[in-house]
Design a protein around this motif. Structure first.
Motif, PDB file in Angstrom:
ATOM      1  N   GLY A  33       2.523 -23.068  73.016  1.00  0.00           N
ATOM      2  CA  GLY A  33       3.418 -23.452  71.480  1.00  0.00           C
ATOM      3  C   GLY A  33       2.308 -23.889  70.428  1.00  0.00           C
ATOM      4  O   GLY A  33       1.762 -24.011  70.238  1.00  0.00           O
ATOM      5  N   ILE A  34       3.072 -23.790  69.107  1.00  0.00           N
ATOM      6  CA  ILE A  34       2.384 -24.226  68.296  1.00  0.00           C
ATOM      7  C   ILE A  34       3.298 -24.925  67.046  1.00  0.00           C
ATOM      8  O   ILE A  34       4.351 -24.015  66.669  1.00  0.00           O
ATOM      9  CB  ILE A  34       1.064 -23.000  67.649  1.00  0.00           C
ATOM     10  CG1 ILE A  34       0.825 -23.663  66.222  1.00  0.00           C
ATOM     11  CG2 ILE A  34       2.163 -21.904  66.911  1.00  0.00           C
ATOM     12  CD1 ILE A  34      -0.087 -22.152  65.928  1.00  0.00           C
ATOM     13  N   GLU A  35       3.312 -25.437  66.172  1.00  0.00           N
ATOM     14  CA  GLU A  35       3.946 -26.028  65.703  1.00  0.00           C
ATOM     15  C   GLU A  35       4.396 -24.781  64.023  1.00  0.00           C
ATOM     16  O   GLU A  35       3.204 -24.285  63.759  1.00  0.00           O
ATOM     17  CB  GLU A  35       3.080 -27.534  64.652  1.00  0.00           C
ATOM     18  CG  GLU A  35       3.868 -27.532  63.661  1.00  0.00           C
ATOM     19  CD  GLU A  35       4.893 -29.120  63.907  1.00  0.00           C
ATOM     20  OE1 GLU A  35       5.714 -29.449  63.422  1.00  0.00           O
ATOM     21  OE2 GLU A  35       4.639 -29.515  65.152  1.00  0.00           O
ATOM     22  N   ARG A  36       5.277 -24.376  63.289  1.00  0.00           N
ATOM     23  CA  ARG A  36       5.624 -23.447  63.221  1.00  0.00           C
ATOM     24  C   ARG A  36       5.222 -24.051  61.428  1.00  0.00           C
ATOM     25  O   ARG A  36       4.914 -22.514  61.129  1.00  0.00           O
ATOM     26  CB  ARG A  36       7.480 -24.437  62.239  1.00  0.00           C
ATOM     27  CG  ARG A  36       7.440 -22.796  61.939  1.00  0.00           C
ATOM     28  CD  ARG A  36       9.175 -23.293  60.712  1.00  0.00           C
ATOM     29  NE  ARG A  36       9.618 -22.254  59.917  1.00  0.00           N
ATOM     30  CZ  ARG A  36       9.341 -22.376  58.758  1.00  0.00           C
ATOM     31  NH1 ARG A  36       8.085 -23.606  58.178  1.00  0.00           N
ATOM     32  NH2 ARG A  36       9.230 -20.913  57.196  1.00  0.00           N
ATOM     33  N   GLU A  85       9.095 -27.470  63.837  1.00  0.00           N
ATOM     34  CA  GLU A  85       9.534 -26.908  65.042  1.00  0.00           C
ATOM     35  C   GLU A  85       8.867 -26.763  65.152  1.00  0.00           C
ATOM     36  O   GLU A  85       7.854 -26.103  64.963  1.00  0.00           O
ATOM     37  CB  GLU A  85      10.877 -26.036  64.866  1.00  0.00           C
ATOM     38  CG  GLU A  85      12.528 -25.817  65.642  1.00  0.00           C
ATOM     39  CD  GLU A  85      13.324 -24.915  65.316  1.00  0.00           C
ATOM     40  OE1 GLU A  85      13.318 -24.754  66.120  1.00  0.00           O
ATOM     41  OE2 GLU A  85      13.587 -24.954  64.842  1.00  0.00           O
ATOM     42  N   LYS A  86       8.491 -26.441  66.738  1.00  0.00           N
ATOM     43  CA  LYS A  86       7.529 -25.952  67.791  1.00  0.00           C
ATOM     44  C   LYS A  86       8.129 -24.528  68.171  1.00  0.00           C
ATOM     45  O   LYS A  86       8.899 -24.116  68.662  1.00  0.00           O
ATOM     46  CB  LYS A  86       7.189 -26.390  69.465  1.00  0.00           C
ATOM     47  CG  LYS A  86       6.053 -26.791  69.841  1.00  0.00           C
ATOM     48  CD  LYS A  86       5.960 -27.507  70.751  1.00  0.00           C
ATOM     49  CE  LYS A  86       4.297 -26.658  71.083  1.00  0.00           C
ATOM     50  NZ  LYS A  86       3.635 -27.754  72.087  1.00  0.00           N
ATOM     51  N   SER A  88       7.271 -21.169  70.320  1.00  0.00           N
ATOM     52  CA  SER A  88       6.432 -20.572  71.601  1.00  0.00           C
ATOM     53  C   SER A  88       7.475 -19.543  71.908  1.00  0.00           C
ATOM     54  O   SER A  88       8.865 -19.425  71.740  1.00  0.00           O
ATOM     55  CB  SER A  88       7.011 -21.576  72.884  1.00  0.00           C
ATOM     56  OG  SER A  88       6.576 -21.519  74.057  1.00  0.00           O
TER      57      SER A  88
END
Length: 90
Positions: A33-36, A85-86, A88
């Motif tokens: 996952g990564i920060e938007r 948002e994250k 994923s």
């Protein structure tokens, strides 16, 4: 991952580094996952280096072929997400 990222050898060293950061951001979206906002920042920089849709499609297609990760689906999801948002892709 053990593969070579698709790059254009006409790019400067800084441009190559920034494109690789974009590919790594896509990988993170799939792996943990990564920060938007971080993902979109790397994508905006990628688009400065690769402004044309045809070249973007070619590079992202090559990346998906070697990694199994879809840049297109990841960015599409990020564009509809809210800031903070994250993202994923698991």
């Amino acid at each position: 991952m053990e593969y070579q990222y698709p790059i254009d050898y006409h790019w400067t060293t800084d441009e190559i580094v920034d494109v690789i950061k974009f590919y790594e951001a896509i990988e993170r979206a799939y792996e943990k996952g990564i920060e938007r906002d971080e993902l979109m920042d790397t994508y905006r920089r990628f688009k400065e280096i690769v402004p044309g849709k045809a070249q973007e499609k070619t590079l992202c297609g090559e990346f998906e072929d070697i990694s199994g990760y879809s840049s297109y689906r990841t960015i599409k999801k990020a564009k509809t997400a809210l800031p903070g948002e994250k993202i994923s892709m698991k």
